[in-house]
Design a protein around this motif. Structure first.
Motif, PDB file in Angstrom:
ATOM      1  N   MET A  39      26.751 -55.999-122.608  1.00  0.00           N
ATOM      2  CA  MET A  39      25.698 -54.980-122.558  1.00  0.00           C
ATOM      3  C   MET A  39      24.872 -55.009-123.831  1.00  0.00           C
ATOM      4  O   MET A  39      25.417 -55.032-124.938  1.00  0.00           O
ATOM      5  CB  MET A  39      26.310 -53.589-122.374  1.00  0.00           C
ATOM      6  CG  MET A  39      25.301 -52.484-122.124  1.00  0.00           C
ATOM      7  SD  MET A  39      26.040 -50.842-122.310  1.00  0.00           S
ATOM      8  CE  MET A  39      26.061 -50.708-124.110  1.00  0.00           C
ATOM      9  N   LEU A  40      23.544 -55.017-123.660  1.00  0.00           N
ATOM     10  CA  LEU A  40      22.643 -54.874-124.797  1.00  0.00           C
ATOM     11  C   LEU A  40      22.300 -53.401-124.959  1.00  0.00           C
ATOM     12  O   LEU A  40      21.698 -52.792-124.071  1.00  0.00           O
ATOM     13  CB  LEU A  40      21.376 -55.713-124.604  1.00  0.00           C
ATOM     14  CG  LEU A  40      20.404 -55.705-125.789  1.00  0.00           C
ATOM     15  CD1 LEU A  40      19.783 -57.096-126.000  1.00  0.00           C
ATOM     16  CD2 LEU A  40      19.295 -54.678-125.615  1.00  0.00           C
ATOM     17  N   ASP A  41      22.694 -52.844-126.090  1.00  0.00           N
ATOM     18  CA  ASP A  41      22.435 -51.442-126.413  1.00  0.00           C
ATOM     19  C   ASP A  41      21.108 -51.357-127.177  1.00  0.00           C
ATOM     20  O   ASP A  41      21.035 -51.703-128.350  1.00  0.00           O
ATOM     21  CB  ASP A  41      23.583 -50.890-127.265  1.00  0.00           C
ATOM     22  CG  ASP A  41      23.285 -49.502-127.814  1.00  0.00           C
ATOM     23  OD1 ASP A  41      22.730 -48.684-127.064  1.00  0.00           O
ATOM     24  OD2 ASP A  41      23.583 -49.252-129.001  1.00  0.00           O
ATOM     25  N   TRP A  42      20.050 -50.889-126.482  1.00  0.00           N
ATOM     26  CA  TRP A  42      18.712 -50.793-127.093  1.00  0.00           C
ATOM     27  C   TRP A  42      18.640 -49.427-127.796  1.00  0.00           C
ATOM     28  O   TRP A  42      18.362 -48.405-127.188  1.00  0.00           O
ATOM     29  CB  TRP A  42      17.629 -50.910-126.033  1.00  0.00           C
ATOM     30  CG  TRP A  42      16.399 -51.654-126.439  1.00  0.00           C
ATOM     31  CD1 TRP A  42      15.991 -52.867-125.991  1.00  0.00           C
ATOM     32  CD2 TRP A  42      15.377 -51.211-127.357  1.00  0.00           C
ATOM     33  NE1 TRP A  42      14.798 -53.227-126.571  1.00  0.00           N
ATOM     34  CE2 TRP A  42      14.402 -52.234-127.417  1.00  0.00           C
ATOM     35  CE3 TRP A  42      15.210 -50.070-128.145  1.00  0.00           C
ATOM     36  CZ2 TRP A  42      13.267 -52.142-128.220  1.00  0.00           C
ATOM     37  CZ3 TRP A  42      14.105 -49.973-128.951  1.00  0.00           C
ATOM     38  CH2 TRP A  42      13.137 -50.997-128.981  1.00  0.00           C
ATOM     39  N   PHE A  43      18.894 -49.448-129.098  1.00  0.00           N
ATOM     40  CA  PHE A  43      19.105 -48.204-129.848  1.00  0.00           C
ATOM     41  C   PHE A  43      17.820 -47.735-130.520  1.00  0.00           C
ATOM     42  O   PHE A  43      17.272 -48.402-131.390  1.00  0.00           O
ATOM     43  CB  PHE A  43      20.184 -48.433-130.910  1.00  0.00           C
ATOM     44  CG  PHE A  43      20.482 -47.208-131.728  1.00  0.00           C
ATOM     45  CD1 PHE A  43      21.124 -46.118-131.170  1.00  0.00           C
ATOM     46  CD2 PHE A  43      20.114 -47.138-133.068  1.00  0.00           C
ATOM     47  CE1 PHE A  43      21.399 -44.983-131.918  1.00  0.00           C
ATOM     48  CE2 PHE A  43      20.384 -46.013-133.821  1.00  0.00           C
ATOM     49  CZ  PHE A  43      21.034 -44.928-133.246  1.00  0.00           C
ATOM     50  N   HIS A  44      17.334 -46.564-130.114  1.00  0.00           N
ATOM     51  CA  HIS A  44      16.151 -45.988-130.765  1.00  0.00           C
ATOM     52  C   HIS A  44      16.349 -44.503-131.069  1.00  0.00           C
ATOM     53  O   HIS A  44      15.489 -43.662-130.816  1.00  0.00           O
ATOM     54  CB  HIS A  44      14.871 -46.224-129.973  1.00  0.00           C
ATOM     55  CG  HIS A  44      14.912 -45.855-128.513  1.00  0.00           C
ATOM     56  ND1 HIS A  44      15.957 -45.185-127.928  1.00  0.00           N
ATOM     57  CD2 HIS A  44      14.003 -46.074-127.529  1.00  0.00           C
ATOM     58  CE1 HIS A  44      15.679 -45.008-126.649  1.00  0.00           C
ATOM     59  NE2 HIS A  44      14.507 -45.530-126.385  1.00  0.00           N
ATOM     60  N   CYS A  45      17.531 -44.220-131.659  1.00  0.00           N
ATOM     61  CA  CYS A  45      17.826 -42.876-132.180  1.00  0.00           C
ATOM     62  C   CYS A  45      18.157 -43.001-133.662  1.00  0.00           C
ATOM     63  O   CYS A  45      19.105 -42.403-134.168  1.00  0.00           O
ATOM     64  CB  CYS A  45      18.979 -42.247-131.409  1.00  0.00           C
ATOM     65  SG  CYS A  45      19.340 -40.529-131.869  1.00  0.00           S
ATOM     66  N   ALA A  46      17.373 -43.806-134.368  1.00  0.00           N
ATOM     67  CA  ALA A  46      17.664 -44.110-135.779  1.00  0.00           C
ATOM     68  C   ALA A  46      17.102 -43.019-136.686  1.00  0.00           C
ATOM     69  O   ALA A  46      16.190 -43.243-137.491  1.00  0.00           O
ATOM     70  CB  ALA A  46      17.079 -45.471-136.143  1.00  0.00           C
ATOM     71  N   GLU A  47      17.657 -41.829-136.569  1.00  0.00           N
ATOM     72  CA  GLU A  47      17.197 -40.719-137.397  1.00  0.00           C
ATOM     73  C   GLU A  47      17.595 -40.897-138.861  1.00  0.00           C
ATOM     74  O   GLU A  47      17.009 -40.279-139.749  1.00  0.00           O
ATOM     75  CB  GLU A  47      17.759 -39.396-136.857  1.00  0.00           C
ATOM     76  CG  GLU A  47      17.388 -39.105-135.410  1.00  0.00           C
ATOM     77  CD  GLU A  47      15.891 -38.981-135.202  1.00  0.00           C
ATOM     78  OE1 GLU A  47      15.308 -37.953-135.595  1.00  0.00           O
ATOM     79  OE2 GLU A  47      15.306 -39.931-134.653  1.00  0.00           O
ATOM     80  N   SER A  48      18.598 -41.719-139.104  1.00  0.00           N
ATOM     81  CA  SER A  48      19.060 -41.993-140.464  1.00  0.00           C
ATOM     82  C   SER A  48      19.906 -43.266-140.419  1.00  0.00           C
ATOM     83  O   SER A  48      20.343 -43.691-139.341  1.00  0.00           O
ATOM     84  CB  SER A  48      19.905 -40.839-141.007  1.00  0.00           C
ATOM     85  OG  SER A  48      21.182 -40.818-140.365  1.00  0.00           O
ATOM     86  N   PRO A  49      20.178 -43.886-141.567  1.00  0.00           N
ATOM     87  CA  PRO A  49      21.093 -45.028-141.572  1.00  0.00           C
ATOM     88  C   PRO A  49      22.467 -44.670-141.013  1.00  0.00           C
ATOM     89  O   PRO A  49      23.118 -45.508-140.377  1.00  0.00           O
ATOM     90  CB  PRO A  49      21.174 -45.398-143.053  1.00  0.00           C
ATOM     91  CG  PRO A  49      19.875 -44.948-143.634  1.00  0.00           C
ATOM     92  CD  PRO A  49      19.548 -43.681-142.900  1.00  0.00           C
ATOM     93  N   GLU A  50      22.909 -43.443-141.231  1.00  0.00           N
ATOM     94  CA  GLU A  50      24.210 -43.026-140.710  1.00  0.00           C
ATOM     95  C   GLU A  50      24.226 -43.016-139.180  1.00  0.00           C
ATOM     96  O   GLU A  50      25.265 -43.297-138.564  1.00  0.00           O
ATOM     97  CB  GLU A  50      24.584 -41.644-141.253  1.00  0.00           C
ATOM     98  CG  GLU A  50      24.891 -41.608-142.740  1.00  0.00           C
ATOM     99  CD  GLU A  50      23.643 -41.711-143.629  1.00  0.00           C
ATOM    100  OE1 GLU A  50      23.789 -42.106-144.804  1.00  0.00           O
ATOM    101  OE2 GLU A  50      22.534 -41.400-143.130  1.00  0.00           O
ATOM    102  N   HIS A  51      23.083 -42.687-138.566  1.00  0.00           N
ATOM    103  CA  HIS A  51      22.995 -42.734-137.106  1.00  0.00           C
ATOM    104  C   HIS A  51      23.185 -44.163-136.608  1.00  0.00           C
ATOM    105  O   HIS A  51      23.901 -44.402-135.619  1.00  0.00           O
ATOM    106  CB  HIS A  51      21.640 -42.204-136.628  1.00  0.00           C
ATOM    107  CG  HIS A  51      21.487 -40.720-136.713  1.00  0.00           C
ATOM    108  ND1 HIS A  51      21.381 -40.042-137.905  1.00  0.00           N
ATOM    109  CD2 HIS A  51      21.395 -39.770-135.740  1.00  0.00           C
ATOM    110  CE1 HIS A  51      21.241 -38.744-137.668  1.00  0.00           C
ATOM    111  NE2 HIS A  51      21.260 -38.555-136.359  1.00  0.00           N
ATOM    112  N   ALA A  52      22.544 -45.121-137.269  1.00  0.00           N
ATOM    113  CA  ALA A  52      22.689 -46.520-136.867  1.00  0.00           C
ATOM    114  C   ALA A  52      24.128 -47.003-137.030  1.00  0.00           C
ATOM    115  O   ALA A  52      24.684 -47.672-136.150  1.00  0.00           O
ATOM    116  CB  ALA A  52      21.738 -47.395-137.679  1.00  0.00           C
ATOM    117  N   ASP A  53      24.740 -46.648-138.155  1.00  0.00           N
ATOM    118  CA  ASP A  53      26.128 -47.058-138.388  1.00  0.00           C
ATOM    119  C   ASP A  53      27.056 -46.460-137.331  1.00  0.00           C
ATOM    120  O   ASP A  53      28.007 -47.121-136.876  1.00  0.00           O
ATOM    121  CB  ASP A  53      26.581 -46.623-139.780  1.00  0.00           C
ATOM    122  CG  ASP A  53      25.831 -47.336-140.897  1.00  0.00           C
ATOM    123  OD1 ASP A  53      25.189 -48.374-140.617  1.00  0.00           O
ATOM    124  OD2 ASP A  53      25.880 -46.849-142.047  1.00  0.00           O
TER     125      ASP A  53
END
Length: 432
Positions: free
Chosen positions: A118-132
């Motif tokens: 599965m490719l997770d298309w992540f666009h909730c990058a409110e902060s670096p901690e969100h991405a981590d």
């Protein structure tokens, strides 16, 4: 470690291997080593595949997994409703823990329904901690996942430092890898697209972007004019793109990911399956977002199949299985590792119940999977040779505890956003 899947109806999705009404698949150290009518492997752990259809795991090429907690909320949404609610109202209330739980439970649900990649298309990058937290959620689920980081989505803000930071945490070719979600051509400038592509090339990342054509727009032609078309880019949706632009994608070797349920429900237009094929491309399939549609590949295949058959009578049921496996793997750059039951590839395998009353008796296995398949048939799932679901149950997963945490996350976000729980909810039109 040797595992023998024995006595199942094998759909290899590899013409060189073929299919078997009753066949065996031998796995050694996570890799498929043989597929045949009968394999003698007395020292192997045996998984009885009698009354099972054995095929490669499904590949979902585009899913916004962080939205899992609001499953079903967008059943009646338009695309404008989706943008206003998920991105305008809910996303700002997400904390890193909410992202983690959404990605973890969403990835487990995909595995539960047979999606091994599965490719997770992540666009909730409110902060670096969100991405981590998003990456951690994928890593804590035993699936093959691609973290496609849509940093700065819809902006022209510099993203180099953040992309390099996240990329530094990935190493080798493990189960969780990284890609870059491009911010154009519909949402930003060509200079930004060029900069993002240059960064992706430097880091060895494949790219994915959302694209459509409205009115007189010609986004693919614009990208070609600026020499920004790449074989390593997957174009998501592509509704309304002109035929000559699709041929431009075929010429350069790009791929197209079709999300038929969301595209039809949210007013994107007819899924582009037939037109993509006519242009010389092979489509891949994707779910998109679970607030609006189901998260399984069965319903996705069925919608794409029925719509195209209705439009022009084209396609065979087996075509859809290929889009959901081998073509999806190719779009993710993983065609040498997964997507078919080919000796030398990783053992990403699913076993579907052929004795379930909803499909019994099975006459045409491929046709049955596409026209009548559902997640309830998924009995066993292997990822890189590891059994992650068996006898219909995910292995070593404390679902009651995770369900409780996800409900708590959902309720906190909804309360903060002023959205009542239960029933139908849509944002008010601006005129109201």
């Amino acid at each position: 470690m040797r595992i023998l899947l024995t006595g199942g109806t094998v759909l290899s999705l590899d013409p060189a291997v073929g299919d078997f009404a009753s066949g065996d698949v031998l796995v050694e150290d996570g890799v498929i080593v043989e597929v045949a009518e009968r394999i003698d492997a007395p020292d192997a752990e045996v998984i009885d595949a009698t009354d099972r259809i054995v095929l490669p795991g499904f590949v979902d090429t585009h899913r916004h997994t962080w939205q899992t907690a609001f499953r079903g909320m967008g059943a009646d949404w338009t695309f404008a409703d989706y943008l206003a609610t998920m991105h305008g109202t809910l996303r700002p209330r997400y904390q890193p823990e909410d992202v983690y739980l959404g990605n973890l439970l969403g990835r487990l649900e995909a595995l539960h329904s047979g999606v091994t990649t599965m490719l997770d298309w992540f666009h909730c990058a409110e902060s670096p901690e969100h991405a981590d937290a998003a990456v951690a959620g994928l890593r804590d689920a035993p699936g093959r996942s691609i973290f496609c980081y849509g940093a700065g989505w819809g902006t022209t803000d510099p993203i180099d430092a953040e992309i390099r930071r996240v990329h530094s945490g990935f190493s080798g070719n493990g189960l969780v890898t990284m890609a870059l979600g491009l911010r154009g051509a519909d949402y930003t400038t060509m200079d930004t697209v060029a900069s993002d592509l240059e960064l992706a090339a430097e880091l060895g990342l494949r790219t994915s972007l959302h694209v459509a054509s409205v009115g007189t727009q010609r986004p693919i032609a614009d990208l070609r004019e600026h020499r920004l078309l790449r074989a390593t880019t997957t174009f998501v949706h592509a509704n309304g793109i002109a035929d000559d632009e699709l041929r431009m994608l075929a010429d350069v070797g790009s791929s197209v990911s079709i999300s038929p349920d969301v595209e039809l429900k949210m007013g994107f237009g007819w899924p582009m399956t037939g037109r993509v094929l006519a242009a010389g491309l092979r489509p891949a399939l994707s779910i998109d977002d679970c607030p609006a549609v189901g998260g399984d590949m069965f319903s996705t295949m069925r919608t794409a199949y029925a719509v195209q058959r209705g439009l022009d009578g084209g396609l065979r049921s087996r075509d859809l299985l290929e889009y959901a496996t081998v073509d999806g793997a190719r779009a993710c750059g993983l065609e040498t590792r997964t997507g078919s039951l080919t000796p030398g590839k990783d053992a990403d395998v699913i076993l579907l119940r052929a004795d379930d009353l909803t499909v019994f008796p099975v006459f045409d296995p491929a046709g049955t999977v596409v026209t009548a398949g559902h997640p309830g048939l998924v009995d066993t799932v292997l990822v890189a040779g590891h059994v992650v679901k068996h006898d219909g149950v995910l292995v070593d997963v404390d679902l009651p505890a995770l369900r409780a945490r996800l409900l708590e996350s959902r309720d906190r976000i909804a309360t903060a956003a002023g959205i009542p729980l239960g029933g139908t909810w849509r944002p008010l039109p601006e005129s109201e």
